[in-house]
Scaffold this active site. Structure first.
Site, PDB file in Angstrom:
ATOM      1  N   GLU A  98      23.484  93.863 -26.697  1.00 18.74           N
ATOM      2  CA  GLU A  98      22.596  92.694 -26.558  1.00 18.74           C
ATOM      3  C   GLU A  98      23.375  91.453 -26.140  1.00 18.74           C
ATOM      4  OE1 GLU A  98      20.014  91.378 -25.963  1.00 18.74           O
ATOM      5  OE2 GLU A  98      18.454  91.500 -27.479  1.00 18.74           O
ATOM      6  N   ASP A  99      22.668  90.534 -25.540  1.00 16.12           N
ATOM      7  CA  ASP A  99      23.304  89.267 -25.163  1.00 16.12           C
ATOM      8  C   ASP A  99      23.416  88.330 -26.366  1.00 16.12           C
ATOM      9  OD1 ASP A  99      20.548  88.911 -25.318  1.00 16.12           O
ATOM     10  OD2 ASP A  99      20.339  87.993 -23.336  1.00 16.12           O
ATOM     11  N   ASP A 102      19.339  86.304 -32.204  1.00 20.48           N
ATOM     12  CA  ASP A 102      18.813  84.992 -32.582  1.00 20.48           C
ATOM     13  C   ASP A 102      17.964  85.164 -33.850  1.00 20.48           C
ATOM     14  OD1 ASP A 102      18.201  82.257 -32.225  1.00 20.48           O
ATOM     15  OD2 ASP A 102      16.513  82.675 -30.938  1.00 20.48           O
ATOM     16  N   LYS A 130      23.588  83.943 -33.396  1.00 20.55           N
ATOM     17  CA  LYS A 130      23.124  82.646 -33.929  1.00 20.55           C
ATOM     18  C   LYS A 130      22.613  82.887 -35.338  1.00 20.55           C
ATOM     19  CE  LYS A 130      20.912  80.261 -30.076  1.00 20.55           C
ATOM     20  NZ  LYS A 130      19.586  79.842 -29.585  1.00 20.55           N
ATOM     21  N   PHE A 151      20.305  75.991 -27.511  1.00 16.05           N
ATOM     22  CA  PHE A 151      19.875  76.946 -26.499  1.00 16.05           C
ATOM     23  C   PHE A 151      20.954  77.096 -25.435  1.00 16.05           C
ATOM     24  CE2 PHE A 151      17.392  79.009 -23.254  1.00 16.05           C
ATOM     25  CZ  PHE A 151      16.679  79.921 -24.018  1.00 16.05           C
ATOM     26  N   VAL A 152      21.449  78.328 -25.301  1.00 13.45           N
ATOM     27  CA  VAL A 152      22.565  78.568 -24.374  1.00 13.45           C
ATOM     28  C   VAL A 152      22.119  79.387 -23.178  1.00 13.45           C
ATOM     29  CG1 VAL A 152      24.329  78.350 -26.163  1.00 13.45           C
ATOM     30  CG2 VAL A 152      23.340  80.586 -25.702  1.00 13.45           C
ATOM     31  N   ASP A 158      19.178  83.366 -19.775  1.00 10.96           N
ATOM     32  CA  ASP A 158      18.339  82.516 -18.927  1.00 10.96           C
ATOM     33  C   ASP A 158      17.567  81.483 -19.728  1.00 10.96           C
ATOM     34  OD1 ASP A 158      16.544  84.459 -20.194  1.00 10.96           O
ATOM     35  OD2 ASP A 158      15.002  83.614 -18.903  1.00 10.96           O
ATOM     36  N   ARG A 164      21.047  82.525 -15.054  1.00  4.77           N
ATOM     37  CA  ARG A 164      21.718  83.778 -15.403  1.00  4.77           C
ATOM     38  C   ARG A 164      23.027  83.949 -14.647  1.00  4.77           C
ATOM     39  NH1 ARG A 164      17.998  86.933 -18.294  1.00  4.77           N
ATOM     40  NH2 ARG A 164      15.841  86.850 -17.631  1.00  4.77           N
TER      41      ARG A 164
HETATM   42  P1  IMP Z   1      15.414  87.272 -31.101  1.00  3.21           P
HETATM   43  O1  IMP Z   1      14.370  88.324 -31.221  1.00  3.21           O
HETATM   44  O2  IMP Z   1      14.923  85.915 -31.530  1.00  3.21           O
HETATM   45  O3  IMP Z   1      16.723  87.648 -31.751  1.00  3.21           O
HETATM   46  O4  IMP Z   1      15.601  87.050 -29.543  1.00  3.21           O
HETATM   47  C1  IMP Z   1      16.588  87.585 -28.828  1.00  3.21           C
HETATM   48  C2  IMP Z   1      16.345  87.311 -27.372  1.00  3.21           C
HETATM   49  O5  IMP Z   1      15.878  85.962 -27.164  1.00  3.21           O
HETATM   50  C3  IMP Z   1      17.651  87.410 -26.616  1.00  3.21           C
HETATM   51  O6  IMP Z   1      17.872  88.721 -26.157  1.00  3.21           O
HETATM   52  C4  IMP Z   1      17.452  86.408 -25.507  1.00  3.21           C
HETATM   53  O7  IMP Z   1      16.807  87.006 -24.420  1.00  3.21           O
HETATM   54  C5  IMP Z   1      16.537  85.355 -26.095  1.00  3.21           C
HETATM   55  N1  IMP Z   1      17.310  84.197 -26.603  1.00  3.21           N
HETATM   56  C6  IMP Z   1      17.489  83.830 -27.879  1.00  3.21           C
HETATM   57  N2  IMP Z   1      18.251  82.724 -27.977  1.00  3.21           N
HETATM   58  C7  IMP Z   1      18.587  82.405 -26.708  1.00  3.21           C
HETATM   59  C8  IMP Z   1      19.395  81.346 -26.130  1.00  3.21           C
HETATM   60  O8  IMP Z   1      19.986  80.476 -26.796  1.00  3.21           O
HETATM   61  N3  IMP Z   1      19.475  81.364 -24.776  1.00  3.21           N
HETATM   62  C9  IMP Z   1      18.860  82.276 -23.987  1.00  3.21           C
HETATM   63  N4  IMP Z   1      18.121  83.271 -24.483  1.00  3.21           N
HETATM   64  C10 IMP Z   1      17.977  83.335 -25.827  1.00  3.21           C
HETATM   65 MG    MG Z   2      15.662  86.040 -22.324  1.00  2.33          MG
END
Ligand code: IMP
Ligand code: MG
Length: 179
Positions: A98-99, A102, A130, A151-152, A158, A164
């Protein structure tokens, strides 16, 4: 595009170092396993392409597309599978690549889904974490770097499908997504 970046959080050089470190750990842990990397499109693609070349044991890759309803900068938790993997997982050591982790809602859903397919093992490797924003009980075994609650973008990440292609990870100026 560069005008929208408040500060660089991780430079190209730093990203290279982080990816190498992660590759080394995963190589060590998976050398006698059946490594199957599952990546969620699209954000993690840039990371995956570098990371898989830092892994020195045999591996396979596959992709999933999920969508969480609601746009903007937050995940809603309502996750829908848009493209699934069609390989049986019984003999695989699955590593979700995963990138950014969050709220964890997306990965929480994905882990539950993939566990039902009885993989030999399942772990998460995330470039960024995060932890301050976690809403679901998800833990990544491999974490590149912790980042603050900002927000990064860049290196695959993206905002509204843009940024990206930045080669570094930077903090997006809040006025870009609040206007
Ligand atoms: P989660 O379900 O909230 O953990 O969301 C994860 C997904 O939200 C990641 O795979 C990203 O695509 C997007 N995301 C969460 N935080 C960021 C950020 O700071 N920048 C860009 N995309 C984010
Ligand atoms: Mg995204």
């Amino acid at each position: 595009m560069l005008n929208d970046i408040k500060e660089v959080l991780l430079s190209e050089e730093e990203l290279k170092t982080i990816v190498k470190e992660l590759g080394k750990k995963v190589t060590e842990d998976y050398k006698n396993k059946n490594l199957y990397m599952v990546t969620v499109l699209k954000g993690a693609v840039v990371f995956l392409s570098d990371f898989m070349r830092a892994v020195e044991c045999p591996c396979e890759i596959d992709f999933m597309v999920v969508s969480s309803y609601g746009s903007g900068v937050k995940t809603s938790g309502n996750v829908k599978i848009v493209k699934d993997i069609d390989t049986p997982l019984e003999d695989k050591d699955v590593l979700i690549v995963e990138d950014i982790l969050d709220s964890g809602l997306t990965l929480n859903f994905l882990i539950d889904l993939l566990k039902q397919r009885n993989p030999k093992s399942i772990e998460i490797c995330t470039l960024l974490d995060k932890p301050s924003r976690r809403a679901a009980d998800v833990h990544a075994k491999y974490i590149g770097r912790e980042v603050p609650d900002e927000f990064v973008v860049g290196y695959g990440l993206d905002y509204d499908e843009k940024y990206r292609n930045l080669p570094f990870i930077g903090v997006l100026k809040p006025e870009v997504y609040t206007k």
